[in-house]
Enzyme design. Structure first.
Site, short mmCIF file in Angstrom:
data_model
loop_
_atom_site.label_atom_id
_atom_site.label_comp_id
_atom_site.label_asym_id
_atom_site.label_seq_id
_atom_site.Cartn_x
_atom_site.Cartn_y
_atom_site.Cartn_z
N ASP A 186 34.82 93.70 52.59
CA ASP A 186 35.01 92.24 52.58
C ASP A 186 33.74 91.58 53.13
OD1 ASP A 186 36.13 89.64 52.63
OD2 ASP A 186 38.07 90.42 53.23
N THR A 201 36.05 83.75 52.54
CA THR A 201 37.17 82.80 52.68
C THR A 201 38.28 83.36 53.57
OG1 THR A 201 38.19 83.67 50.67
CG2 THR A 201 36.82 81.68 50.43
N LYS A 244 30.31 85.12 40.24
CA LYS A 244 29.63 86.40 40.50
C LYS A 244 30.62 87.49 40.92
CE LYS A 244 25.45 86.42 42.41
NZ LYS A 244 24.36 86.04 43.35
N TYR A 292 36.67 80.12 38.18
CA TYR A 292 37.70 81.09 38.56
C TYR A 292 38.39 81.64 37.31
CZ TYR A 292 41.65 83.04 41.20
OH TYR A 292 42.60 83.88 41.75
N TYR A 303 36.02 99.13 30.18
CA TYR A 303 35.83 100.41 30.89
C TYR A 303 36.96 101.40 30.54
CZ TYR A 303 31.74 99.72 33.82
OH TYR A 303 30.45 99.58 34.27
N THR A 305 51.24 82.79 45.39
CA THR A 305 51.78 83.65 46.45
C THR A 305 51.47 83.01 47.80
OG1 THR A 305 51.46 85.59 45.06
CG2 THR A 305 51.64 86.00 47.41
#
Ligand code: UDP
Length: 305
Positions: A20, A24, A80, A134, A148, A164
């Site tokens: 991490d 945020t 990104k 987003y 992939y 959520t």
């Protein structure tokens, strides 16, 4: 979400490597996990390459600002992490021959023209709007994950997470439940955007984490919707939060943000069939638990008030 998932995985005897950059979130959320032997924290921006020294079996990619307020503040970082960050994570999964999990979002449906939204719905997204950083990067993340899977036969799981909520949200993350609870607890006006007629369905975080861990154990790529089917208008939610906090706050009406989806509710047929999953926590109970947590957190953050 990551702090809840880490706790659940540790409880199930897994070893967890948490990556991490805390753009945020807060390290406070995992403070009590740091001394545990089976929990390792790597502070790293996942848009940059990362090579893990030890073998991993699962790579679970949740990294992204996820609240509209946050991704409007960091549009480039959001794109990104959805693209380069997903690439890094898929690279790790490929190197380790690990299962790859992508936390995608109901935002891939944009402002949906059908309701409820099944996984087969392709969505209605404004590719250049304020939310596109987003929505489109999560859509690209899904596309890259499936590429992939096709090209390198990576074992993938894609979940589309609907709204959520629960403990350990940031009081100022701008999302509707955290905003309303914070405003109600501090006797400020509750800010309803538009007329409050837009709808969302809200899933308690424990239910979501249960769904995710079940999904990891079945053979299916997804995408799989996870959320609840009980749909509430924003105004109903505001009244509920005022009632459950016993607050004296009033409701004020502010302009709607751009491209705000008018409705959102998952079709859960696949989740029911595939993982026999049904959310267990009713909204009132979940909000009460979240209020209790916010009360404590606000005391910790503002001891003198
Ligand atoms: N909303 C609101 N007041 C707030 C925060 C959000 O009326 O203080 C509305 C917002 O316009 C949207 C809904 O609540 O219609 C859910 O917003 P949120 O930011 O929680 O997430 P979204 O579902 O849009 O990603």
């Amino acid at each position: 979400m990551g702090s809840h998932l880490s706790r659940k995985l540790l409880k199930d005897k897994h070893r967890v490597i948490c990556v991490d950059n805390f753009i945020t979130s807060s390290e406070e959320n995992i403070k009590e996990l740091l001394p545990k032997k089976k929990f390792i924290l790597i502070k790293h921006d996942i848009t940059k390459p990362l090579h893990l020294g030890e073998k991993v079996d699962w790579v679970m990619h949740f990294a992204s600002p996820a609240s509209p307020k946050d991704y409007l503040k960091h549009p480039i970082k959001t794109i990104k992490v959805g693209t380069l960050g997903t690439h890094t994570c898929l690279g790790i999964a490929k190197e380790h021959k690990a299962k790859f999990f992508l936390a995608s979002t109901s935002e891939v449906y944009g402002d949906p023209l059908i309701s409820p939204q099944p996984e087969s719905y392709w969505g209605n997204v404004n590719s250049i709007g304020e939310r596109s950083c987003y929505d489109e990067s999560k859509r690209a993340a899904e596309a890259m994950t499936f590429a992939y899977w096709r090209e390198h036969q990576i074992d993938i799981r894609v979940v589309r997470i609907f709204n959520t909520y629960g403990p350990r949200m940031r009081f100022n993350d701008g999302r509707v439940i955290s905003n309303f609870i914070y405003q109600a607890l501090t006797n400020q006006d509750l800010t309803v955007y538009g007329k409050g007629s837009y709808t969302r369905s809200f899933c308690y975080v424990d239910d979501l984490i249960e769904g995710i861990t079940r999904f990891m154990k079945v053979e299916h790529t997804g995408p799989l919707n996870l959320g609840t089917t009980y749909e509430y208008s924003v105004l109903e939610l505001a009244k509920k939060v005022i009632a459950l906090t016993g607050s004296k706050s009033k409701i004020v009406y502010l302009p709607l943000p751009a491209d705000d989806p008018k409705q959102r509710r998952p079709d859960l047929k696949l989740a029911r069939k595939l993982i026999r999953w049904e959310p267990q926590v009713p909204l009132n109970d979940g909000i009460k638990r979240t209020i209790a947590w916010f009360k404590n957190d606000l005391k910790r953050l503002f001891p003198s008030s």
